[in-house]
Design a protein around this motif. Structure first.
Motif, PDB file in Angstrom:
ATOM      1  N   GLU A   1       0.858  -1.171   0.000  1.00 44.72           N
ATOM      2  CA  GLU A   1       0.000   0.000   0.000  1.00 44.72           C
ATOM      3  C   GLU A   1       0.900   1.228   0.000  1.00 44.72           C
ATOM      4  N   VAL A   2       0.551   2.201  -0.844  1.00 44.25           N
ATOM      5  CA  VAL A   2       1.338   3.420  -0.926  1.00 44.25           C
ATOM      6  C   VAL A   2       0.425   4.627  -0.781  1.00 44.25           C
ATOM      7  N   TYR A   3       1.033   5.726  -0.373  1.00 43.51           N
ATOM      8  CA  TYR A   3       0.334   6.991  -0.246  1.00 43.51           C
ATOM      9  C   TYR A   3       1.045   7.976  -1.163  1.00 43.51           C
ATOM     10  N   SER A   4       0.321   8.578  -2.097  1.00 43.01           N
ATOM     11  CA  SER A   4       0.922   9.502  -3.051  1.00 43.01           C
ATOM     12  C   SER A   4       0.294  10.879  -2.916  1.00 43.01           C
ATOM     13  N   TYR A   5       1.127  11.890  -3.090  1.00 45.10           N
ATOM     14  CA  TYR A   5       0.631  13.260  -3.109  1.00 45.10           C
ATOM     15  C   TYR A   5       1.558  14.105  -3.985  1.00 45.10           C
ATOM     16  N   THR A   6       1.100  15.275  -4.351  1.00 46.42           N
ATOM     17  CA  THR A   6       1.887  16.179  -5.163  1.00 46.42           C
ATOM     18  C   THR A   6       2.333  17.346  -4.298  1.00 46.42           C
ATOM     19  N   CYS A   7       3.627  17.611  -4.288  1.00 46.05           N
ATOM     20  CA  CYS A   7       4.199  18.705  -3.511  1.00 46.05           C
ATOM     21  C   CYS A   7       4.401  19.894  -4.453  1.00 46.05           C
ATOM     22  N   TYR A   8       3.822  21.019  -4.087  1.00 46.45           N
ATOM     23  CA  TYR A   8       3.931  22.230  -4.903  1.00 46.45           C
ATOM     24  C   TYR A   8       4.930  23.219  -4.291  1.00 46.45           C
ATOM     25  N   CYS A   9       5.894  22.754  -3.532  1.00 48.08           N
ATOM     26  CA  CYS A   9       6.824  23.649  -2.854  1.00 48.08           C
ATOM     27  C   CYS A   9       8.008  24.034  -3.743  1.00 48.08           C
ATOM     28  N   TYR A  10       8.108  23.510  -4.935  1.00 46.51           N
ATOM     29  CA  TYR A  10       9.156  23.867  -5.884  1.00 46.51           C
ATOM     30  C   TYR A  10       8.508  24.497  -7.113  1.00 46.51           C
TER      31      TYR A  10
ATOM     32  N   GLN B   1       5.861  14.760  -7.606  1.00 41.79           N
ATOM     33  CA  GLN B   1       4.995  13.663  -7.175  1.00 41.79           C
ATOM     34  C   GLN B   1       5.751  12.831  -6.142  1.00 41.79           C
ATOM     35  N   VAL B   2       5.193  12.710  -4.948  1.00 36.03           N
ATOM     36  CA  VAL B   2       5.834  11.979  -3.858  1.00 36.03           C
ATOM     37  C   VAL B   2       5.008  10.736  -3.563  1.00 36.03           C
ATOM     38  N   THR B   3       5.674   9.592  -3.476  1.00 40.63           N
ATOM     39  CA  THR B   3       5.017   8.332  -3.138  1.00 40.63           C
ATOM     40  C   THR B   3       5.733   7.741  -1.932  1.00 40.63           C
ATOM     41  N   VAL B   4       4.970   7.451  -0.884  1.00 37.82           N
ATOM     42  CA  VAL B   4       5.520   6.905   0.352  1.00 37.82           C
ATOM     43  C   VAL B   4       4.839   5.583   0.621  1.00 37.82           C
ATOM     44  N   ARG B   5       5.640   4.584   0.977  1.00 33.09           N
ATOM     45  CA  ARG B   5       5.054   3.293   1.345  1.00 33.09           C
ATOM     46  C   ARG B   5       4.378   3.436   2.705  1.00 33.09           C
ATOM     47  N   THR B   6       3.278   2.760   2.870  1.00 37.45           N
ATOM     48  CA  THR B   6       2.469   2.907   4.082  1.00 37.45           C
ATOM     49  C   THR B   6       3.266   2.540   5.330  1.00 37.45           C
ATOM     50  N   HIS B   7       4.114   1.534   5.252  1.00 36.93           N
ATOM     51  CA  HIS B   7       4.856   1.134   6.444  1.00 36.93           C
ATOM     52  C   HIS B   7       5.967   2.126   6.791  1.00 36.93           C
ATOM     53  N   GLN B   8       6.266   3.114   5.921  1.00 37.64           N
ATOM     54  CA  GLN B   8       7.274   4.114   6.229  1.00 37.64           C
ATOM     55  C   GLN B   8       6.681   5.381   6.852  1.00 37.64           C
TER      56      GLN B   8
END
Length: 80
Positions: A47-56, A61-68
């Protein structure tokens, strides 16, 4: 055949053979094998969690594994 001509002939022959071996090595390295072309399938679906970072300037596009993702337990203490 005089010695100078013989040395030149051997030099040209060795350079040609080296180029042929080099070309054969490049052709062999460029051809794919079925084992190298297909990435291994994951053993289980993560399972992954993805979001878009608009700080640059360009969105990232950032994708983080749920266990992290750090979990908060109790009074704001993070689990390792």
């Amino acid at each position: 055949m005089d010695p100078i001509t013989a040395r030149a002939l051997w030099g040209v022959t060795s350079i040609c053979l080296s180029l042929v071996v080099l070309a054969a090595g490049v052709v062999y390295a460029r051809t794919g094998s079925p084992e190298r072309d297909v990435p291994p399938a994951p053993l289980e679906v993560e399972e992954v969690y993805s979001y878009t970072c608009y700080c640059y300037r360009d969105p990232v596009q950032v994708t983080v594994r749920t266990h992290q993702i750090p979990r908060l337990h109790g009074r704001g203490h993070r689990s390792p």
